[in-house]
Design a protein around this motif. Structure first.
Motif, PDB file in Angstrom:
ATOM      1  N   LYS B  23       0.803  -1.358  -0.122  1.00 54.84           N
ATOM      2  CA  LYS B  23       0.159  -0.025  -0.139  1.00 54.84           C
ATOM      3  C   LYS B  23       0.766   1.094   0.010  1.00 54.84           C
ATOM      4  O   LYS B  23       1.994   1.158   0.813  1.00 54.84           O
ATOM      5  N   PHE B  25       0.839   5.598   0.377  1.00 48.74           N
ATOM      6  CA  PHE B  25      -0.241   6.956   0.649  1.00 48.74           C
ATOM      7  C   PHE B  25       0.654   7.968  -0.425  1.00 48.74           C
ATOM      8  O   PHE B  25       1.850   8.308  -0.085  1.00 48.74           O
ATOM      9  N   THR B  56      -2.559   1.032   9.459  1.00 47.47           N
ATOM     10  CA  THR B  56      -2.840   1.251   8.374  1.00 47.47           C
ATOM     11  C   THR B  56      -2.929  -0.411   7.718  1.00 47.47           C
ATOM     12  O   THR B  56      -4.105  -0.786   7.161  1.00 47.47           O
ATOM     13  N   ARG B  59      -6.411  -1.660   9.404  1.00 48.92           N
ATOM     14  CA  ARG B  59      -7.517  -1.208   8.721  1.00 48.92           C
ATOM     15  C   ARG B  59      -7.779  -1.510   7.324  1.00 48.92           C
ATOM     16  O   ARG B  59      -8.887  -1.499   6.657  1.00 48.92           O
ATOM     17  N   CYS B  60      -6.566  -2.308   6.683  1.00 46.71           N
ATOM     18  CA  CYS B  60      -6.907  -2.700   5.256  1.00 46.71           C
ATOM     19  C   CYS B  60      -7.717  -4.077   5.457  1.00 46.71           C
ATOM     20  O   CYS B  60      -8.425  -4.387   4.475  1.00 46.71           O
ATOM     21  N   GLU B  65      -9.182   1.011   5.127  1.00 45.93           N
ATOM     22  CA  GLU B  65      -8.189   1.620   3.888  1.00 45.93           C
ATOM     23  C   GLU B  65      -8.152   0.692   2.715  1.00 45.93           C
ATOM     24  O   GLU B  65      -8.173  -0.684   3.105  1.00 45.93           O
TER      25      GLU B  65
END
Ligand SMILES: Nc1ncnc2c1ncn2[C@@H]1O[C@H](COP(=O)(O)OP(=O)(O)OP(=O)(O)O)[C@@H](O)[C@H]1O
Ligand SMILES: [Mg+2]
Lengths: 426, 216
Positions: B23, B25, B56, B59-60, B65
């Motif tokens: 991932k 950002f 993160t 939350r994925c 996310e």
């Protein structure tokens, strides 16, 4: 002396005396120092002087009984003018001997508003209140109502469709089937009607003589414009605000464009466009009632402003609220209706009511396109040559009536803030 | 990124599988090639320096996310942009946040019954019974009719745990559940979590509470 007995056994003492009597209050607040005392005396003298002058004019030398304006010359306020003209100011050119109709229409609307102000009514009851209230109001005002069959079909389709999509999660099989049947009837019926197979049936309710909107005037007009203007603009503004925060670029763009466009022009120009320009674009022969056009213009205008107020509330919500709702698996409508809007609207009640009050007064701009709202009928009362020369009385009277409405809304805002935040604050 | 697994109990099927998850950002590569395999009943504690991507990562797992590469498979369902899949996974995964995130306009009881009623279509009465049972379990049944703002931080976090449990999730995610709490309230929340772990719940937990992490 200190008391060393255990807390539970100590004698109950009265709280310290507070000198909150009238004299004590005055000493503390009005005469706490020399300067304060002098200011108080000067201000009281000034207020007294203005007030006595006003009372002299408005009460002691006022004329309540004159039958023609010239009898009021060189006296105080000519309230006889209001006495003479109040029926016209309140109800405009509505046929004189039928004035009971707008009177009861106003009472019906007031009842509807007062009932829906109560939080306990905020459920299916609200629909019943507004359905019955609106029916009574417009039946009295028009005298005759023709409800086309297609309207019933449309309502069936909308109720069925909304029920099917929103109540999916909680309704049992029977309720869902009812929605399906309603939607099917509405859909098939409308299709047949559009195809011309069903004739244009309508339900005719005609107990009274017909009075067209151009004869309406005064308080009912102002109240209808404001009540239905805001009742439609509110949900519409919410949709605009949600649309403006949408992830879909097309919806977002449309909403932003609409809000900016409407906010960028004065209401007067919108009204003039609705009354002068719109008919030019319509195919010849079709007419839309002028009153309806003004009503739509007010709704569009108010919607854009309400949308921006609501958006402020949406932005004040912490991100965690959205995430918690997402994490539980609520879908978008559930999240919006159960979590986001209830909180967002609570936050913006003061600016929202502020907008409402502003719009209540802005409805008076419809006089530009020749609709006789309350301010306009008050204005017209001055035209009578028998009563020329007393604008102060009439405008003071009109201002007083407007003030009653606006002040009620302001108090209601206060009540609502307290009521909705019960328990949610420490 | 250091993930320390406290393996125990079962050798069952995987509940959560992460296969080379990546991932970004913007330009910042937060998660690089994360592989993780969580079996039923396992408790995983995720530690690491601030900003290393712990939040993160978890939350994925319930799509708060979006990951950009690799596969995340939760209880046999592969996360994709398909809303149905996301909703299915969210029904199985409960989450507890650092800042509680209770709904302040609803009573404690309504906070708990909301998801069962609207997402699981549970009848209101049954949902309330489940909620009261869970409130008893986190030892605050007497607060049921208060609003979140009237509770202490520790009580609020226990309500948040109960709220997540109301959906009978297979997996619980905790993102620093105790770091917004005063020290004296940390224990009451940790006790509830330890109890939960003892009952065999599959848990993923970001925490700095090393006492808890070492598994006691
Ligand atoms: N929405 C975002 N947009 C851009 N960068 C972000 C976003 N969210 C997090 N980051 C960055 O990603 C990195 C990882 O964030 P994350 O919150 O996962 O860290 P963390 O390990 O949970 O740290 P902490 O222990 O402080 O909670 C941080 O450097 C952060 O600045
Ligand atoms: Mg974090």
């Amino acid at each position: 002396m200190t008391d060393s007995s255990p807390v539970g056994e100590r004698p109950q003492l009265a709280p310290p005396v507070d000198d909150s009597g009238a004299l004590g209050w005055m000493r503390r607040n009005l005469f706490s120092s020399w300067l304060n005392g002098i200011t108080t005396v000067v201000l009281i003298a000034a207020i007294g002087w203005i007030l006595s002058g006003f009372l002299e004019w408005a009460v002691f030398t006022a004329n309540f009984t004159a039958s023609v304006g010239s009898e009021c010359r060189d006296q105080g306020a000519c309230w006889a003018l209001i006495r003479e003209k109040y029926r016209y100011i309140f109800f405009g050119s509505f046929p004189y001997e039928q004035h009971w109709r707008p009177l009861f229409a106003v009472i019906a609307m007031l009842a509807m508003l007062v009932l829906s102000a109560d939080r306990r009514m905020w459920n299916w009851r609200l629909l019943v209140i507004w359905g019955v209230g609106s029916f009574v109001t417009f039946l009295l005002m028009f005298g005759q109502i023709h409800i086309p069959l297609s309207l019933f079909l449309f309502v069936a389709l909308v109720v069925g469709g909304v029920g099917m999509s929103l109540r999916k999660a909680v309704a049992d099989a029977g309720e869902m089937n009812a929605y399906r049947v309603l939607a099917a009837i509405g859909f098939v019926g409308l299709a047949l009607r559009i195809a011309g197979i069903l004739p244009a049936w309508s339900l005719d309710i005609a107990p009274l003589s017909y009075v067209e909107t151009s004869l309406w005037g005064g308080i009912p007009v102002t109240m209808i414009l404001a009540t239905y203007g805001l009742a439609f603009a509110f949900p519409y503004g919410i949709l605009l605000a949600l649309g403006r925060r949408s992830n879909l670029p097309l919806i977002k763009g449309l909403c932003v464009g609409f809000i900016e466009l409407i906010r960028g022009v004065p209401l007067i120009s919108l009204l003039i466009m609705a009354s002068v320009m719109l008919p030019l674009f319509l195919p010849s022969g079709t007419t839309i009632d002028k009153f309806l056009r003004a009503q739509v213009a007010v709704i569009l205008f108010a919607g854009a402003y309400i949308a921006e107020v609501i958006r402020g509330g949406l932005q004040s919500l912490p991100k965690g609220q959205f995430e918690a709702a997402d994490a539980m698996g609520l879908n978008y409508p559930q999240k919006t209706l159960l979590i986001v809007l209830p909180q967002a609207i609570r936050v913006v009640i003061p600016p929202l009511i502020n907008t409402f009050i502003g719009f209540f007064k802005d409805t008076s701009l419809v006089l530009i396109i020749g609709i006789f709202d309350f301010l306009n009928t008050a204005n017209q009362a001055l035209v009578d040559p028998n009563w020329a020369g007393f604008p102060a009385e009439v405008y003071l009277f009109a201002a007083f009536i407007y003030f009653i409405f606006c002040y009620s809304m302001s108090r209601y805002s206060k009540y609502l803030e307290v009521e909705l935040n019960k328990g949610t604050r420490r | 990124m250091a993930a320390k697994a406290v393996r125990d109990l079962s050798k069952n099927a995987s509940l959560i599988e992460l296969k080379s998850v990546n991932k970004w950002f913007g330009q910042f590569h937060v998660l690089s090639d994360i592989n993780l395999d969580v079996k039923e009943g396992e408790k995983i504690v995720i530690c690491g320096p601030s900003g290393s991507g712990k939040s993160t990562l978890i939350r994925c797992i319930n799509r708060l996310e979006e990951h950009q590469a690799g596969d995340i498979i939760v209880d046999g369902v592969t996360l994709s942009n398909d809303v149905k899949n996301i909703e299915a996974i969210r029904r199985e995964v409960g989450m507890v946040f650092q800042s509680f995130n209770l709904f302040p306009h609803l009573t404690i009881l309504d906070n708990l019954t909301l998801a069962p009623i609207w997402v699981k279509k549970m009848p209101k009465k049954e949902a309330e019974e489940v909620a009261m049972a869970l409130l008893k379990r986190v030892r605050i049944p007497e607060q049921a009719l208060k609003y979140p703002g009237q509770l202490s931080g520790g009580q609020q976090q226990r309500v948040a745990i109960a709220r997540a449990l109301c959906m009978r999730p297979k997996i619980m995610l905790f993102d620093e559940p105790t770091s917004a709490l005063d020290p004296e309230m940390v224990k009451e929340v940790l006790d509830v979590m330890i109890e939960l772990a003892g009952e065999g719940m599959t848990m993923l937990c970001v925490t700095h509470e090393m006492g808890f992490a070492s598994g006691r």
